[in-house]
Scaffold this active site. Structure first.
Site, PDB file in Angstrom:
ATOM      1  N   ARG A  50       0.868  -1.400   0.119  1.00 54.02           N
ATOM      2  CA  ARG A  50      -0.155   0.087  -0.064  1.00 54.02           C
ATOM      3  C   ARG A  50       0.670   1.185   0.052  1.00 54.02           C
ATOM      4  O   ARG A  50       0.604   2.175  -0.578  1.00 54.02           O
ATOM      5  CB  ARG A  50      -0.937   0.181   1.131  1.00 54.02           C
ATOM      6  N   LYS A 149      -2.560   6.926   1.213  1.00 55.90           N
ATOM      7  CA  LYS A 149      -2.217   7.331   2.584  1.00 55.90           C
ATOM      8  C   LYS A 149      -1.072   8.305   2.624  1.00 55.90           C
ATOM      9  O   LYS A 149       0.166   8.334   2.500  1.00 55.90           O
ATOM     10  CB  LYS A 149      -1.904   5.971   3.447  1.00 55.90           C
ATOM     11  N   GLU A 182     -16.194   6.516   6.334  1.00 51.70           N
ATOM     12  CA  GLU A 182     -15.096   5.812   7.263  1.00 51.70           C
ATOM     13  C   GLU A 182     -15.046   6.760   8.503  1.00 51.70           C
ATOM     14  O   GLU A 182     -15.503   7.751   8.494  1.00 51.70           O
ATOM     15  CB  GLU A 182     -13.835   5.611   6.776  1.00 51.70           C
TER      16      GLU A 182
HETATM   17  N1  PMP Z   1      -8.940   4.795   7.335  1.00 44.65           N
HETATM   18  C1  PMP Z   1      -8.024   5.746   7.578  1.00 44.65           C
HETATM   19  C2  PMP Z   1      -8.355   7.271   7.240  1.00 44.65           C
HETATM   20  C3  PMP Z   1      -6.853   5.603   8.218  1.00 44.65           C
HETATM   21  O1  PMP Z   1      -6.178   6.207   8.781  1.00 44.65           O
HETATM   22  C4  PMP Z   1      -6.773   4.071   8.968  1.00 44.65           C
HETATM   23  C5  PMP Z   1      -5.282   3.771   9.496  1.00 44.65           C
HETATM   24  N2  PMP Z   1      -4.508   3.324   8.620  1.00 44.65           N
HETATM   25  C6  PMP Z   1      -7.754   3.292   8.449  1.00 44.65           C
HETATM   26  C7  PMP Z   1      -8.893   3.594   7.500  1.00 44.65           C
HETATM   27  C8  PMP Z   1      -7.581   1.767   8.505  1.00 44.65           C
HETATM   28  O2  PMP Z   1      -6.302   1.106   7.743  1.00 44.65           O
HETATM   29  P1  PMP Z   1      -5.755  -0.002   8.320  1.00 44.65           P
HETATM   30  O3  PMP Z   1      -6.700  -1.107   8.844  1.00 44.65           O
HETATM   31  O4  PMP Z   1      -4.746  -0.500   7.077  1.00 44.65           O
HETATM   32  O5  PMP Z   1      -4.718   0.580   9.234  1.00 44.65           O
END
Ligand code: PMP
Length: 287
Positions: A50, A149, A182
């Site tokens: 990612r 990200k 989210e």
């Molecule tokens: N959404 C956002 C905006 C985030 O910052 C995160 C944390 N990385 C997640 C969702 C969850 O992603 P992950 O399970 O890959 O940590």
């Protein structure tokens, strides 16, 4: 604590970035949040993939290979003697001129920080979190894709500020069309009539923990539907869950003042939390 910076490990006090780095000047860069459990790094390859996909989207070439990056992450954890680690690999655009054009930044800068970190929400995993929907909308995918990200987390920070004022442990974003997107740092799921529902990932980060939850649900024989969700679905949910590397699998028991289900973490939520704990204890790349 030792921090990896551009080829060497330096003591925490010396881990400094130039004010001319475009990560500092413009939020131009990408990062990951990774956890290590019991001396193993959870879903390392997925996080590395990612990170490189985020970099590719912003047209930034990470100056080392994925294998080299993985080794840097493992070495950062080793050097700091971490058992339960939270790891933060960062790649900034690097030092450039004052203008925002990234072609004037010759070399991205690779950083890796790792700290010891336990449960982010403390006793709320048992009691459940309070969430609030926020007025600020999630970045639109045609403006800044939430799948990247990036070091530009102001959108998320605005949501967090609003949640703090409204007394929520976590913020829930809507997208520009008013669909549930989210949390400020996690993906969202609701349980209704025994079925798990979650939004598609066009308007949110493609969470690695989200994928783990879906795998767990499938292994437990619980159906998962990828659907569009609105306020109605939130307020009438039987159970609600958020997932993230930092947050792990966390129950939400109140949204905008509405009690979800019994007001305590529900049975499916508890089953998934238990399975998640088992998986994180046994899976992962050994350090
Ligand atoms: N959404 C956002 C905006 C985030 O910052 C995160 C944390 N990385 C997640 C969702 C969850 O992603 P992950 O399970 O890959 O940590």
């Amino acid at each position: 604590m030792e921090v990896y910076m551009d080829g060497t490990f330096v003591p925490q006090e010396e881990a400094k970035v130039s004010v001319f780095d475009h990560g500092f000047l413009y939020g131009d860069g990408v990062f990951e949040g990774i956890r290590g459990y019991n001396g193993r790094i959870f879903r390392l390859n997925e996080h590395i993939d990612r990170l490189y996909d985020s970099a590719k989207t912003i047209d930034m070439k990470i100056p080392i290979t994925k294998e080299e990056f993985s080794e840097i992450i493992l070495e950062t954890v080793r050097r700091n003697n971490l058992k339960n680690a939270y790891i933060r690999p960062i790649v900034t655009r690097g030092i450039g001129t004052m203008g925002l054009d990234p072609t004037h930044c010759p070399k991205p800068m690779v950083i890796c920080i790792a700290i010891e970190w336990g449960a982010m929400y403390g006793d709320l995993y048992e009691k459940g979190l309070t969430a609030v929907t926020v007025a600020v909308r999630r970045n639109a995918p045609d403006a800044l894709p939430p799948n990247v990200k990036s070091m530009n987390y102001l959108n998320n920070i605005l949501a967090k500020i609003e949640a703090n004022y409204k007394g929520g442990d976590e913020a829930i974003f809507l997208d520009a069309q008013g669909r549930i997107s989210e949390g400020s740092g996690d993906n969202i799921f609701i349980v209704k009539n025994g079925i798990i529902h979650t939004p598609h990932t066009l308007t949110n980060l493609k969470g690695i923990t989200r994928d783990v939850l879906i795998e767990i649900a499938e292994s437990l024989g619980i159906q998962v539907k990828i659907v569009e969700l609105g306020f109605f679905d939130l307020y009438t949910a039987d159970e609600m869950i958020v997932t993230g590397t930092a947050a792990e699998v966390a129950p939400i028991v109140k949204v905008d003042g509405r009690i979800i289900g019994s007001g305590r973490p529900g049975p499916i939520t508890k089953q998934i939390m238990a399975a998640f704990k088992t998986i994180t204890e046994k899976e992962g790349t050994p350090i």
